[in-house]
Design an enzyme around this catalytic site. Sequence first.
Site, PDB file in Angstrom:
ATOM      1  N   ALA A   1       9.497   6.675   5.553  1.00 47.43           N
ATOM      2  CA  ALA A   1      11.029   6.034   6.295  1.00 47.43           C
ATOM      3  C   ALA A   1      10.378   5.099   6.952  1.00 47.43           C
ATOM      4  CB  ALA A   1      11.208   6.919   6.273  1.00 47.43           C
ATOM      5  N   TYR A   2      10.168   4.308   7.486  1.00 42.88           N
ATOM      6  CA  TYR A   2      10.375   3.912   8.412  1.00 42.88           C
ATOM      7  C   TYR A   2       9.239   2.330   7.944  1.00 42.88           C
ATOM      8  CZ  TYR A   2      12.172   7.648  11.430  1.00 42.88           C
ATOM      9  OH  TYR A   2      12.820   8.723  11.981  1.00 42.88           O
ATOM     10  N   LYS A   3       8.571   2.482   7.891  1.00 40.68           N
ATOM     11  CA  LYS A   3       7.603   1.137   7.105  1.00 40.68           C
ATOM     12  C   LYS A   3       7.318   0.842   5.898  1.00 40.68           C
ATOM     13  CE  LYS A   3       3.093   2.669   9.414  1.00 40.68           C
ATOM     14  NZ  LYS A   3       3.504   4.076   9.399  1.00 40.68           N
TER      15      LYS A   3
ATOM     16  N   ASP B   1       3.656  13.289  15.962  1.00 40.50           N
ATOM     17  CA  ASP B   1       4.028  13.439  14.201  1.00 40.50           C
ATOM     18  C   ASP B   1       3.148  13.639  13.349  1.00 40.50           C
ATOM     19  OD1 ASP B   1       6.065  13.487  12.540  1.00 40.50           O
ATOM     20  OD2 ASP B   1       6.566  11.011  12.211  1.00 40.50           O
TER      21      ASP B   1
ATOM     22  N   LEU C   1       0.513  -1.256   0.128  1.00 36.56           N
ATOM     23  CA  LEU C   1      -0.255  -0.028  -0.098  1.00 36.56           C
ATOM     24  C   LEU C   1       0.758   1.273  -0.393  1.00 36.56           C
ATOM     25  CD1 LEU C   1      -2.506  -1.175   2.397  1.00 36.56           C
ATOM     26  CD2 LEU C   1      -2.940  -1.092   0.247  1.00 36.56           C
ATOM     27  N   GLY C   2       1.821   1.080   0.545  1.00 37.23           N
ATOM     28  CA  GLY C   2       3.223   2.099   0.832  1.00 37.23           C
ATOM     29  C   GLY C   2       3.926   1.968   1.661  1.00 37.23           C
ATOM     30  N   LYS C   3       4.697   3.201   1.377  1.00 33.78           N
ATOM     31  CA  LYS C   3       6.484   2.911   2.323  1.00 33.78           C
ATOM     32  C   LYS C   3       6.841   4.709   2.686  1.00 33.78           C
ATOM     33  CE  LYS C   3       9.261   1.560  -1.346  1.00 33.78           C
ATOM     34  NZ  LYS C   3      10.801   0.971  -1.605  1.00 33.78           N
TER      35      LYS C   3
ATOM     36  N   VAL D   1       4.017  -0.954   4.731  1.00 33.20           N
ATOM     37  CA  VAL D   1       2.890  -1.063   4.757  1.00 33.20           C
ATOM     38  C   VAL D   1       1.691  -1.948   3.668  1.00 33.20           C
ATOM     39  CG1 VAL D   1       0.263  -0.020   5.539  1.00 33.20           C
ATOM     40  CG2 VAL D   1       2.175   1.269   5.990  1.00 33.20           C
TER      41      VAL D   1
END
Length: 539
Positions: free
Chosen positions: A61-63, A173, A57-59, A65
């Site tokens: 900086a940390y994860k 955040d 579904l998406g990326k 999905v």
Amino acid sequence: MLDPIPRSVSEMTAQEEEHERNNFSPFTEYIDHSKHDPEKVVEVSPNGRYAKLNSVLGKGAYKIVYKSIDREEGYEVAWNCFQTTKQEYAELSQEVEILKRVRHPNIINFHDCWYSNNTEFIFITELMTSGTLREYIRKLQTPNLKVIKRWCRQILKGLIYLHSYDPPIIHRDIKCDNIFINGAHGEVKIGDMGTAKMKIGKKYTVIGTPEFMAPEMYEEKGYSEKVDIYAFGMCLLEMVTGDYPYNECKNAAQIYKKVTQGLKPECLSRIIDPEVLNLIQHCLAPENERYSAQEAIDDAFLGVEPEVVLLSTNEAKNHLTLQVVVKGMDKLSVKFEFNADTDTAEEVVNEMIEEDVLPQKYQRIITHDINRILRELAGTGDKKDSAGLTPSSPMLYTNGHSIINGISHLTLDNGSGSPHSFIRSTSNLYRKTSNADWATTEEEIPFKEYSMDAPIEDLVNDTAMAYHRGPDKANEWLAKLKNQDIMTIGDLKDLQDSDWAGFDLTVFASRALRNRLFGKRPNILTRSSSNGVSDDGNL
Ligand SMILES: Nc1ncnc2c1ncn2[C@@H]1O[C@H](COP(=O)(O)OP(=O)(O)OP(=O)(O)O)[C@@H](O)[C@H]1O
């Protein structure tokens, strides 16, 4: 096997993702189409409940999905993979327990989590269908203020909820990339709760996104939940200008310098709407002067707008029953009849304002809304109304006659549960355009004792005349009573209070008829003789 579903731009299959990560060229190997099937299950949770699909579904900086299925409930969910050490995962456990308890319609639900392959913290969250607020803003190219207000209220409701924990949950955040949308329902939810920490005493961890970080987050002196309000102010700035705050800066060091010197983003100077500007300034103010989430949602810019609802209309669409509904702090409900042959929306609204039935601040929006309803009924298109929001009322004519006319009475529910009625008793306009034989003051129709077998017409006509209602109104009341087989005064006198509620009469009509029936003189408080409007709340 299900047909592959269309993929969004940000969606990639897990294999494509793997290729990208390992720098493989997709052309160097045989393409196995099953590998590219985005509906293919590629991993299952240790408890067997969640199935990770071959679809990214998406990326961030940390994860990364992935799309996933909750096999127990049959929902699509989001499978979040976060690279971390077992030690860090263990440290997160307290927070995870809190996140599992967080349940609010404007916060993405956290369902479950586990540690996998000694490298990954995996957690399952609610899946959002329309991407992030940031993507949406780019798509809509500066959305209109109504949409922005709706988003802001939802974000703030989520923050009010988080900050109401003891100690407060600080998200830390908040930014448009971490706010997600379900486009179909315009639902907005705060996501990426992974960085939220409980405020236990003062925290010293500097995390977040430089552009959205309050000055106190840079000073290692501790900070409070107000950092989320600062970040919300920056989000609002981005929503209204379409610009990322501080995009004039080339790097984080420049942002840091500006923020610590109290210099605001350049795009703030482009805001001309004083209400938006005021709200943003209260959110970006120094910590001790900054709004709380509750104060922000109560700000004038986000005040809930009234809505005008068309409750009913006759076949000719000239006799309307409308209701103004104001939710939130000004909770109010005003029901009134509108005769499209005798009045204008402007007059009606002004009258309600003069009578303190409605606050002045709603003049424009309610006038606009009534005119919108009239246009829709008349089937006229998108013309401007005289409130200046859309087309002006003089344009609304049918066969040469104005179609925006006449209020005959108002009933007001002030939220206390006891409705008040307001009568517009001596409108010049009404008398000019209506049957001139109708009386103009209540005194002109003396009270009388009706015999039990007298037809209800006697009472209904007298009542309508006493309250300056035209024959149409009298006929409408008659029809409603006769529909229930009420033909004589005796029938009416036999009724219980609860029976009156079933007649579909307005509160005013029902009270006026009963007062006259039982010879009770209404206590009319004339509030303003100049415009002839009376408050008959004590009917
Ligand atoms: N619940 C969700 N539903 C649908 N898509 C999601 C969801 N969560 C994340 N995504 C998608 O995955 C992308 C990466 O998620 P996110 O931005 O939260 O990652 P991150 O590494 O924590 O973020 P950041 O880089 O902002 O610190 C998002 O931009 C979005 O496209």
